[in-house]
Design a protein around this motif. Structure first.
Motif, PDB file in Angstrom:
ATOM      1  N   GLN A  27       4.629 -12.139 -12.792  1.00 61.08           N
ATOM      2  CA  GLN A  27       4.167 -12.662 -11.207  1.00 61.08           C
ATOM      3  C   GLN A  27       3.044 -11.863 -10.672  1.00 61.08           C
ATOM      4  N   ARG A  44       1.804 -20.385 -14.859  1.00 69.23           N
ATOM      5  CA  ARG A  44       2.883 -20.366 -13.763  1.00 69.23           C
ATOM      6  C   ARG A  44       4.275 -21.223 -14.180  1.00 69.23           C
ATOM      7  N   ILE A  47       6.393 -18.695 -16.170  1.00 71.80           N
ATOM      8  CA  ILE A  47       6.907 -17.817 -15.294  1.00 71.80           C
ATOM      9  C   ILE A  47       8.220 -18.340 -14.592  1.00 71.80           C
TER      10      ILE A  47
END
Length: 193
Positions: A27, A44, A47
């Motif tokens: 992140q 994204r 994650i």
């Protein structure tokens, strides 16, 4: 589950702790990818899938698919730093697949996201004009070392305990391998330093 001496006991909670650590590390550099490709959600999403698993979600298709997609996004990245940031995201989702085998290569599942994130940060600073030795691209070892220190502080005692079940990080792997070994040594000696 434990079988012969080459297997290590890993619980679902162990995998969740490792994956949460990996997601937190990835992140930190996600914006290095998203700055150049704001419409590409693949890192994204990887994650997010890692966070979902760490929070109690299923270990299944979403993790695998988003990890592969983040790896493909690395190939589409515009800069070396963005490529490493996408690889950090891939490693975060892949952390859930740490295998219970007493092999040094498994350490990459635990520390890979942190090492790729540190390399991404080095490359971003290096691209900004930090001078280094002739011919060394992306030379910003202080930046990488600082990211490794931050990752070490991020590692919970549970993550360190899982790491210590495995042999030390393997040799090779270029600069990412060096960063992996640096973090591995730091966590085994001084987990909260």
């Amino acid at each position: 589950m434990q079988g012969d001496a080459s297997e290590i006991v890993l619980t679902g909670q162990d995998l969740r702790e490792v994956t949460g650590f990996a997601a937190a590390c990835a992140q930190t550099v996600l914006e290095l990818f998203e700055t150049g490709r704001p419409d590409d959600p693949r890192p994204r999403d990887a994650i997010a899938a890692a966070w979902d698993f760490a929070g109690g979600g299923e270990r299944g298709k979403a993790l695998r698919d988003t990890a592969w997609a983040a790896l493909k996004a690395a190939g589409d990245a515009e800069t070396a730093a963005a490529r490493e940031a996408a690889r950090a995201a891939m490693a975060a989702a892949g952390a859930a697949y740490l295998h219970p085998l007493a092999r040094a290569t498994q350490v990459k599942h635990i520390l890979g996201a942190a090492a790729h994130a540190a390399r991404a940060a080095e490359l971003a600073v290096g691209a900004a004009g930090v001078p280094g030795p002739a011919g060394v691209a992306g030379y910003a070892p202080d930046t990488g070392a600082e990211h490794i220190r931050q990752a070490a502080r991020r590692a919970t005692p549970a993550v360190v305990e899982v790491l210590e079940r495995f042999p030390g990080a393997p040799q090779g792997g270029g600069r990412v391998g060096e960063l992996t070994r640096l973090l591995d040594a730091r966590l085994r000696r001084h987990p909260l330093a």
